[in-house]
Design a protein around this motif. Structure first.
Motif, PDB file in Angstrom:
ATOM      1  N   ILE A 167      -2.671 -27.168  22.237  1.00  0.00           N
ATOM      2  CA  ILE A 167      -3.091 -26.225  23.281  1.00  0.00           C
ATOM      3  C   ILE A 167      -3.097 -24.798  22.742  1.00  0.00           C
ATOM      4  O   ILE A 167      -4.040 -24.020  22.973  1.00  0.00           O
ATOM      5  CB  ILE A 167      -2.150 -26.342  24.504  1.00  0.00           C
ATOM      6  CG1 ILE A 167      -2.371 -27.682  25.210  1.00  0.00           C
ATOM      7  CG2 ILE A 167      -2.377 -25.190  25.473  1.00  0.00           C
ATOM      8  CD1 ILE A 167      -1.336 -27.981  26.285  1.00  0.00           C
ATOM      9  N   LYS A 168      -2.050 -24.439  21.984  1.00  0.00           N
ATOM     10  CA  LYS A 168      -1.974 -23.083  21.431  1.00  0.00           C
ATOM     11  C   LYS A 168      -3.108 -22.832  20.445  1.00  0.00           C
ATOM     12  O   LYS A 168      -3.728 -21.756  20.446  1.00  0.00           O
ATOM     13  CB  LYS A 168      -0.614 -22.876  20.749  1.00  0.00           C
ATOM     14  CG  LYS A 168       0.549 -22.803  21.709  1.00  0.00           C
ATOM     15  CD  LYS A 168       1.852 -22.468  21.003  1.00  0.00           C
ATOM     16  CE  LYS A 168       2.473 -23.657  20.344  1.00  0.00           C
ATOM     17  NZ  LYS A 168       3.829 -23.367  19.823  1.00  0.00           N
ATOM     18  N   ILE A 169      -3.379 -23.806  19.598  1.00  0.00           N
ATOM     19  CA  ILE A 169      -4.416 -23.641  18.586  1.00  0.00           C
ATOM     20  C   ILE A 169      -5.785 -23.479  19.231  1.00  0.00           C
ATOM     21  O   ILE A 169      -6.566 -22.591  18.860  1.00  0.00           O
ATOM     22  CB  ILE A 169      -4.409 -24.841  17.627  1.00  0.00           C
ATOM     23  CG1 ILE A 169      -3.146 -24.810  16.770  1.00  0.00           C
ATOM     24  CG2 ILE A 169      -5.642 -24.849  16.744  1.00  0.00           C
ATOM     25  CD1 ILE A 169      -2.919 -26.084  15.999  1.00  0.00           C
ATOM     26  N   ILE A 170      -6.088 -24.324  20.207  1.00  0.00           N
ATOM     27  CA  ILE A 170      -7.378 -24.236  20.895  1.00  0.00           C
ATOM     28  C   ILE A 170      -7.534 -22.880  21.573  1.00  0.00           C
ATOM     29  O   ILE A 170      -8.604 -22.252  21.516  1.00  0.00           O
ATOM     30  CB  ILE A 170      -7.515 -25.381  21.917  1.00  0.00           C
ATOM     31  CG1 ILE A 170      -7.629 -26.726  21.191  1.00  0.00           C
ATOM     32  CG2 ILE A 170      -8.724 -25.162  22.820  1.00  0.00           C
ATOM     33  CD1 ILE A 170      -7.542 -27.928  22.110  1.00  0.00           C
ATOM     34  N   ALA A 171      -6.464 -22.395  22.196  1.00  0.00           N
ATOM     35  CA  ALA A 171      -6.525 -21.111  22.900  1.00  0.00           C
ATOM     36  C   ALA A 171      -6.796 -19.962  21.937  1.00  0.00           C
ATOM     37  O   ALA A 171      -7.644 -19.093  22.198  1.00  0.00           O
ATOM     38  CB  ALA A 171      -5.226 -20.869  23.655  1.00  0.00           C
ATOM     39  N   ILE A 172      -6.080 -19.940  20.801  1.00  0.00           N
ATOM     40  CA  ILE A 172      -6.260 -18.832  19.855  1.00  0.00           C
ATOM     41  C   ILE A 172      -7.628 -18.914  19.189  1.00  0.00           C
ATOM     42  O   ILE A 172      -8.296 -17.893  18.992  1.00  0.00           O
ATOM     43  CB  ILE A 172      -5.131 -18.829  18.816  1.00  0.00           C
ATOM     44  CG1 ILE A 172      -3.794 -18.519  19.503  1.00  0.00           C
ATOM     45  CG2 ILE A 172      -5.398 -17.793  17.733  1.00  0.00           C
ATOM     46  CD1 ILE A 172      -2.610 -18.484  18.572  1.00  0.00           C
ATOM     47  N   LEU A 173      -8.067 -20.128  18.845  1.00  0.00           N
ATOM     48  CA  LEU A 173      -9.402 -20.270  18.271  1.00  0.00           C
ATOM     49  C   LEU A 173     -10.470 -19.801  19.252  1.00  0.00           C
ATOM     50  O   LEU A 173     -11.457 -19.153  18.856  1.00  0.00           O
ATOM     51  CB  LEU A 173      -9.641 -21.727  17.876  1.00  0.00           C
ATOM     52  CG  LEU A 173      -8.923 -22.230  16.625  1.00  0.00           C
ATOM     53  CD1 LEU A 173      -9.185 -23.712  16.422  1.00  0.00           C
ATOM     54  CD2 LEU A 173      -9.372 -21.445  15.392  1.00  0.00           C
ATOM     55  N   LEU A 175     -10.072 -17.537  21.575  1.00  0.00           N
ATOM     56  CA  LEU A 175     -10.013 -16.078  21.614  1.00  0.00           C
ATOM     57  C   LEU A 175     -10.699 -15.476  20.391  1.00  0.00           C
ATOM     58  O   LEU A 175     -11.507 -14.546  20.514  1.00  0.00           O
ATOM     59  CB  LEU A 175      -8.563 -15.611  21.671  1.00  0.00           C
ATOM     60  CG  LEU A 175      -8.362 -14.099  21.500  1.00  0.00           C
ATOM     61  CD1 LEU A 175      -8.929 -13.354  22.690  1.00  0.00           C
ATOM     62  CD2 LEU A 175      -6.902 -13.758  21.302  1.00  0.00           C
ATOM     63  N   VAL A 176     -10.371 -15.986  19.199  1.00  0.00           N
ATOM     64  CA  VAL A 176     -10.926 -15.415  17.971  1.00  0.00           C
ATOM     65  C   VAL A 176     -12.442 -15.596  17.921  1.00  0.00           C
ATOM     66  O   VAL A 176     -13.191 -14.626  17.697  1.00  0.00           O
ATOM     67  CB  VAL A 176     -10.263 -16.057  16.735  1.00  0.00           C
ATOM     68  CG1 VAL A 176     -10.976 -15.614  15.460  1.00  0.00           C
ATOM     69  CG2 VAL A 176      -8.791 -15.670  16.671  1.00  0.00           C
ATOM     70  N   LEU A 177     -12.921 -16.823  18.152  1.00  0.00           N
ATOM     71  CA  LEU A 177     -14.360 -17.076  18.091  1.00  0.00           C
ATOM     72  C   LEU A 177     -15.100 -16.382  19.225  1.00  0.00           C
ATOM     73  O   LEU A 177     -16.174 -15.791  19.022  1.00  0.00           O
ATOM     74  CB  LEU A 177     -14.618 -18.587  18.127  1.00  0.00           C
ATOM     75  CG  LEU A 177     -14.064 -19.385  16.942  1.00  0.00           C
ATOM     76  CD1 LEU A 177     -14.322 -20.874  17.121  1.00  0.00           C
ATOM     77  CD2 LEU A 177     -14.679 -18.899  15.634  1.00  0.00           C
ATOM     78  N   GLY A 178     -14.511 -16.434  20.441  1.00  0.00           N
ATOM     79  CA  GLY A 178     -15.143 -15.753  21.572  1.00  0.00           C
ATOM     80  C   GLY A 178     -15.151 -14.250  21.389  1.00  0.00           C
ATOM     81  O   GLY A 178     -16.132 -13.567  21.733  1.00  0.00           O
ATOM     82  N   GLY A 179     -14.064 -13.715  20.833  1.00  0.00           N
ATOM     83  CA  GLY A 179     -14.002 -12.275  20.597  1.00  0.00           C
ATOM     84  C   GLY A 179     -15.011 -11.824  19.557  1.00  0.00           C
ATOM     85  O   GLY A 179     -15.675 -10.788  19.730  1.00  0.00           O
ATOM     86  N   ILE A 180     -15.152 -12.598  18.480  1.00  0.00           N
ATOM     87  CA  ILE A 180     -16.141 -12.251  17.456  1.00  0.00           C
ATOM     88  C   ILE A 180     -17.552 -12.308  18.040  1.00  0.00           C
ATOM     89  O   ILE A 180     -18.390 -11.424  17.786  1.00  0.00           O
ATOM     90  CB  ILE A 180     -16.018 -13.206  16.253  1.00  0.00           C
ATOM     91  CG1 ILE A 180     -14.688 -12.952  15.517  1.00  0.00           C
ATOM     92  CG2 ILE A 180     -17.192 -13.025  15.289  1.00  0.00           C
ATOM     93  CD1 ILE A 180     -14.412 -13.941  14.405  1.00  0.00           C
ATOM     94  N   ALA A 181     -17.813 -13.350  18.855  1.00  0.00           N
ATOM     95  CA  ALA A 181     -19.125 -13.456  19.498  1.00  0.00           C
ATOM     96  C   ALA A 181     -19.383 -12.273  20.425  1.00  0.00           C
ATOM     97  O   ALA A 181     -20.500 -11.723  20.467  1.00  0.00           O
ATOM     98  CB  ALA A 181     -19.211 -14.770  20.279  1.00  0.00           C
ATOM     99  N   ALA A 182     -18.349 -11.840  21.162  1.00  0.00           N
ATOM    100  CA  ALA A 182     -18.509 -10.705  22.063  1.00  0.00           C
ATOM    101  C   ALA A 182     -18.819  -9.433  21.287  1.00  0.00           C
ATOM    102  O   ALA A 182     -19.651  -8.609  21.699  1.00  0.00           O
ATOM    103  CB  ALA A 182     -17.239 -10.520  22.899  1.00  0.00           C
ATOM    104  N   LEU A 183     -18.165  -9.258  20.135  1.00  0.00           N
ATOM    105  CA  LEU A 183     -18.398  -8.065  19.326  1.00  0.00           C
ATOM    106  C   LEU A 183     -19.788  -8.076  18.696  1.00  0.00           C
ATOM    107  O   LEU A 183     -20.456  -7.040  18.603  1.00  0.00           O
ATOM    108  CB  LEU A 183     -17.332  -7.969  18.230  1.00  0.00           C
ATOM    109  CG  LEU A 183     -15.901  -7.686  18.706  1.00  0.00           C
ATOM    110  CD1 LEU A 183     -14.913  -7.906  17.566  1.00  0.00           C
ATOM    111  CD2 LEU A 183     -15.776  -6.258  19.234  1.00  0.00           C
ATOM    112  N   VAL A 184     -20.236  -9.269  18.269  1.00  0.00           N
ATOM    113  CA  VAL A 184     -21.536  -9.364  17.600  1.00  0.00           C
ATOM    114  C   VAL A 184     -22.690  -9.339  18.593  1.00  0.00           C
ATOM    115  O   VAL A 184     -23.697  -8.644  18.378  1.00  0.00           O
ATOM    116  CB  VAL A 184     -21.595 -10.645  16.746  1.00  0.00           C
ATOM    117  CG1 VAL A 184     -23.005 -10.860  16.186  1.00  0.00           C
ATOM    118  CG2 VAL A 184     -20.586 -10.579  15.615  1.00  0.00           C
ATOM    119  N   LEU A 185     -22.539 -10.061  19.704  1.00  0.00           N
ATOM    120  CA  LEU A 185     -23.637 -10.203  20.660  1.00  0.00           C
ATOM    121  C   LEU A 185     -23.616  -9.157  21.765  1.00  0.00           C
ATOM    122  O   LEU A 185     -24.564  -9.039  22.543  1.00  0.00           O
ATOM    123  CB  LEU A 185     -23.602 -11.612  21.265  1.00  0.00           C
ATOM    124  CG  LEU A 185     -23.717 -12.761  20.256  1.00  0.00           C
ATOM    125  CD1 LEU A 185     -23.619 -14.108  20.961  1.00  0.00           C
ATOM    126  CD2 LEU A 185     -25.034 -12.665  19.478  1.00  0.00           C
ATOM    127  N   GLY A 186     -22.506  -8.447  21.882  1.00  0.00           N
ATOM    128  CA  GLY A 186     -22.476  -7.336  22.823  1.00  0.00           C
ATOM    129  C   GLY A 186     -22.103  -7.669  24.251  1.00  0.00           C
ATOM    130  O   GLY A 186     -22.316  -6.862  25.157  1.00  0.00           O
TER     131      GLY A 186
END
Length: 474
Positions: A167-173, A175-186
């Motif tokens: 559960i912890k790993i899925i949550a952090i992944l 966040l990291v992948l979603g955060g990178i997508a948010a930064l790249v895609l705006g």
């Protein structure tokens, strides 16, 4: 030290200590991962961000490098002789009985305090949904549930830790992948930009002293990674599994700590985080995903329950080893029909009830006080691991012990750096009013442990032969 491990007894799957080898490869890998992801990251990092700003990333990276050296040093010993008492047992045989007594009981106390911190965090997380429930009530209910879980077969503990860590790993992944997508895609927060890492006062907005003082929470965050040592004796195929689990630590630190914190502080200005709320809950809540805050709060709740359960697991085995060494009551050495040290677990859980009292008396300060004291326990435990490793290497050099198949490269240099680092962090605790309580507790803690050894432990240890074969293999 021989390179052989505790052989199974006549009853299939049991070690010579009477514990069942019920932890499988996937269990030990997830225990190793879960041990490096806990309340210190999910809750404590909020206050650390507010204190140090984006430079906290550097603090976690440096501490993570030290952790890897410590774990490689421990791994070298574990491959030679895994034992349920782990480095407390090594301290007795490699450094002397006084060190074994102090380390064993000190580590038991440390995990008791960590369990108290995790129960405190659970009370805080539950208030996200039910603010009317007092922290102490949650702490009590969760403690009873976790003690009950640990009384089951060790495989049940391993399975629970597997899913907790997943559960912890899925949550952090996410966040990291979603955060990178948010930064790249705006999409996401309007102010999301990598420039947040250097804006708002710079990379170290409160100065480098604040960054140094943040090492306390970084050390607390990494506590539990050494739990692999406690689980080694009950691990199947440990000669292959343990090195792989330990060698995976660098990428776990890079992703789950450094990566996650970098994404958090790129998505949001560091000034928006506080010690009173998990930055991960804040982040998911602000991303605009329906119920994201509640989902992340559930994740961090399972994280602290996982850590507390690990504390009960560790302390139960440690008490049994201390009893075998004659420095704990023999009653706690008994295992139940599931080959679990049930009495040791129950006794350990009873002492964690102190968390209930602390949360009743001082709920606002409970987590900070307990975390500071637990940090000092981690510094001692990790320092002992390094000292044991150096003592073992000296015996190998003299031909008095067999070399390990999993040696730490550049051991003398790296171990010296780690010891200097741990000493420096101890000194820094005195510069922070919030952490100074740990130094106030140190002389009391030392007096109790030393007094216990000289009043009882010295005679008891002398009557028990060493359990490690410190001679070259044939």
């Amino acid at each position: 030290m021989t390179t052989t491990t505790s052989p199974p007894t006549a009853e299939t799957g049991l070690t010579e200590e009477g514990l069942r080898q019920g932890l499988r490869t996937r269990h030990i890998r997830m225990i190793a991962i879960g041990g490096a992801i806990g309340t210190g990251l999910f809750l404590g990092s909020g206050g650390a961000i507010a204190k140090a700003g984006p430079a906290l990333i550097l603090t976690y990276a440096i501490t993570g490098a030290m952790i890897f050296v410590i774990m490689r040093a421990l791994g070298e010993l574990l491959v030679v002789r895994p034992v349920s008492g782990s480095f407390a047992e090594y301290a007795k045989d490699l450094l002397g009985p006084a060190y074994g007594f102090i380390t064993g009981w000190g580590y038991w106390t440390t995990w008791t305090v960590i369990g108290m911190a995790e129960l405190t965090a659970a009370g805080i997380y539950v208030q996200f949904w039910f603010p009317m429930i007092p922290q102490w009530v949650t702490a009590l209910v969760m403690l009873i549930a976790l003690v009950s879980l640990n009384l089951l077969a060790v495989g049940a503990f391993g399975e629970a830790e597997f899913w907790f860590a997943s559960i912890k790993i899925i949550a952090i992944l996410t966040l990291v992948l979603g955060g990178i997508a948010a930064l790249v895609l705006g999409f996401g927060p309007a102010a999301a930009t990598p420039a947040n890492l250097t804006s708002h006062g710079g990379f170290a907005p409160n100065g480098w002293l604040a960054v140094l003082l943040a090492f306390q929470i970084a050390i607390f965050s990494y506590q539990g990674v050494e739990l692999v040592g406690m689980a080694a004796a009950e691990t199947q195929d440990r000669e292959r599994v343990l090195p792989k689990a330990i060698n995976s630590i660098p990428w776990r630190i890079a992703l789950f700590y450094v990566g996650a914190l970098a994404v958090l502080m790129a998505l949001f200005a560091w000034t928006g985080f506080s010690k009173d709320e998990s930055p991960f809950v804040q982040a998911f809540d602000s991303l605009g995903i329906p119920a994201a805050g509640g989902v992340m709060n559930f994740v961090v709740l399972t994280s602290c329950l996982s850590a507390c359960s690990s504390g009960l697991f560790s302390n139960g085995r440690l008490l049994r080893r201390l009893a075998a060494d004659g420095i704990a009551p023999q009653a706690v050495a008994k295992v139940n029909r599931r080959h679990v040290p049930a009495r040791g677990i129950i006794v350990s859980g009873a002492f964690m009830l102190i968390a209930v009292a602390v949360n009743y008396v001082a709920p606002a300060h409970a987590f900070g006080y307990i975390a500071a004291v637990a940090t000092l326990g981690a510094i001692w435990s990790w320092g002992i691991i390094i000292a044991c490793h150096l003592a073992y290497r000296r015996r190998v050099a003299r031909g008095e012990a067999a070399p390990s198949s999993f040696p730490l490269p550049m051991a003398k240099v790296l171990c010296s750096i780690v010891l200097a680092f741990l000493a420096g962090v101890t000194i820094l605790l005195g510069f922070d009013a919030d952490n100074r309580i740990a130094l106030y507790a140190l002389p009391i803690w030392a007096a109790v442990l030393l007094g216990g050894y000289y009043l009882h432990g010295r005679r008891a240890v002398a009557a028990v032969p060493a359990t490690l074969a410190l001679s070259p293999t044939d």
